[in-house]
Scaffold this motif. Structure first.
Motif, mmCIF file in Angstrom:
data_model
loop_
_atom_site.group_PDB
_atom_site.id
_atom_site.type_symbol
_atom_site.label_atom_id
_atom_site.label_comp_id
_atom_site.label_asym_id
_atom_site.label_seq_id
_atom_site.Cartn_x
_atom_site.Cartn_y
_atom_site.Cartn_z
ATOM 1 N N THR A 199 0.850 -1.196 0.000
ATOM 2 C CA THR A 199 0.000 0.000 0.000
ATOM 3 C C THR A 199 0.878 1.236 0.000
ATOM 4 O O THR A 199 1.798 1.355 0.819
ATOM 5 C CB THR A 199 -0.921 0.031 1.228
ATOM 6 O OG1 THR A 199 -1.828 -1.075 1.168
ATOM 7 C CG2 THR A 199 -1.726 1.326 1.271
ATOM 8 N N LEU A 200 0.583 2.150 -0.911
ATOM 9 C CA LEU A 200 1.265 3.445 -0.948
ATOM 10 C C LEU A 200 0.298 4.519 -0.493
ATOM 11 O O LEU A 200 -0.778 4.691 -1.076
ATOM 12 C CB LEU A 200 1.752 3.752 -2.369
ATOM 13 C CG LEU A 200 2.309 5.172 -2.601
ATOM 14 C CD1 LEU A 200 3.545 5.414 -1.739
ATOM 15 C CD2 LEU A 200 2.619 5.395 -4.074
ATOM 16 N N VAL A 201 0.683 5.236 0.541
ATOM 17 C CA VAL A 201 -0.073 6.386 1.013
ATOM 18 C C VAL A 201 0.725 7.624 0.614
ATOM 19 O O VAL A 201 1.795 7.886 1.175
ATOM 20 C CB VAL A 201 -0.283 6.344 2.543
ATOM 21 C CG1 VAL A 201 -1.035 7.584 3.002
ATOM 22 C CG2 VAL A 201 -1.047 5.090 2.937
ATOM 23 N N ASN A 202 0.228 8.345 -0.351
ATOM 24 C CA ASN A 202 0.954 9.486 -0.886
ATOM 25 C C ASN A 202 0.457 10.774 -0.244
ATOM 26 O O ASN A 202 -0.660 11.215 -0.503
ATOM 27 C CB ASN A 202 0.781 9.544 -2.407
ATOM 28 C CG ASN A 202 1.559 10.695 -3.016
ATOM 29 O OD1 ASN A 202 2.510 11.184 -2.427
ATOM 30 N ND2 ASN A 202 1.145 11.120 -4.189
ATOM 31 N N LEU A 203 1.293 11.375 0.579
ATOM 32 C CA LEU A 203 0.951 12.620 1.255
ATOM 33 C C LEU A 203 1.686 13.803 0.633
ATOM 34 O O LEU A 203 1.835 14.853 1.257
ATOM 35 C CB LEU A 203 1.271 12.510 2.748
ATOM 36 C CG LEU A 203 0.509 11.404 3.486
ATOM 37 C CD1 LEU A 203 0.925 11.342 4.948
ATOM 38 C CD2 LEU A 203 -0.998 11.605 3.363
#
Length: 296
Positions: free
Chosen positions: A96-100
């Motif tokens: 999972t990539l959480v791009n902030l």
């Protein structure tokens, strides 16, 4: 070990890509909550304070991605993130990539499509707090994208701040972000106008502000709550206060400001928009009618 998290409670490993002021705050929050945290930054020296607190410094982005199932990115822009992830495609499926990273809704949607093509679960996020507030009670983070990914990692992401699910459209987090920043600047500008106005008569900002914040959180928040349904319906009953009533009050504000030598650009803009709606035959409508002029 943080006493709030006993040793037998398994904490999800997290990788943080990018160690600017915000990325460093994100990694520090994960460490404070006893999450095994791997960090990577193009300038390796920025990782040293976090390593001293227990983080693992990855030598390369590939090493960082390989370290765990959850990758949190906060880098310069979307192009920089793509460059960081180049060469890691074989590791991405199932993670999972959480791009902030800050960017446009269009960029978020494009990256979501790219992630889907690599078997990568994708969440695009917006951080509605400055770095010192990360992990605090006022911190809110908005997420759009794979809802199952947010459900799976909610407890971990809650370490950063209250996670708000905007649904499966990855572009909504950035769109909400820009809209909410506009609300912030408008509110702050209105407050500054008020501070200048009362200050001309010797009232301190610290005396005016408690009354102003009470007004904002009470009556003004109530207006917003009522007007939201009107804006959606395109129907603007002026049963609380009509535009003609608002314009009369604006004239009082303009008079008071001019008499005190205060800049009138902001209230003049509001009055002009209100006058246009009244001239178009909508004087009996609520203030929410002005959305029609903004939409055009």
């Amino acid at each position: 070990m943080n006493p709030a998290h006993p040793a037998d409670a398994a904490r999800e490993p997290v990788t943080v890509l990018g160690l600017g002021a915000m990325g460093t705050a994100l990694a520090a929050a994960f460490l404070a909550a006893d999450h095994p945290t791997t960090v990577w930054n193009r300038s390796a020296a920025k990782a040293e304070p976090l390593v001293a607190r227990g983080a693992v410094r990855a030598a390369t982005p590939t090493d960082a991605v390989a370290a765990g199932p959850l990758i949190v990115a906060c880098v310069l822009d979307y192009d920089a993130l793509r460059a960081v992830l180049a060469g890691t495609a074989h590791l991405l499926p199932g993670r999972t990539l959480v791009n902030l990273t800050s960017g446009s809704p269009e960029q978020a949607r494009e990256l979501a499509d790219w992630a889907a093509g690599h078997g990568l679960h994708y969440l695009d996020g917006a951080i509605m707090i400055t770095p010192p507030g990360i992990g605090g009670p006022e911190a809110t983070l908005l997420y759009g994208g794979a809802p199952e990914a947010l459900a799976r990692h909610r407890d971990t992401l809650a370490v950063l701040g209250d996670p708000v699910d905007l649904g499966p459209d990855a572009g909504l987090a950035g769109l909400y972000d820009t809209a909410l920043l506009g609300l912030m600047w408008s509110s702050l500008s209105g407050w500054l106008q008020g501070v200048a106005l009362v200050g001309a008569d010797g009232v301190r900002a610290t005396d005016f502000t408690p009354v102003a914040t009470r007004w904002l959180s009470g009556a003004v928040a109530g207006f917003i709550g009522r007007y939201a349904a009107q804006a959606d319906a395109g129907h603007y009953p002026g049963d609380d206060a009509s535009l003609t009533v608002h314009l009369a009050a604006m004239e009082h504000l303009l008079h008071a400001a001019r008499a005190r030598g205060i800049d009138t650009a902001l209230p003049e803009l509001l009055a002009r928009r209100t006058e246009e709606a009244i001239e178009a035959g909508h004087g009996g409508d609520s203030y929410a009618r002005l959305i029609e002029g903004i939409r055009r």
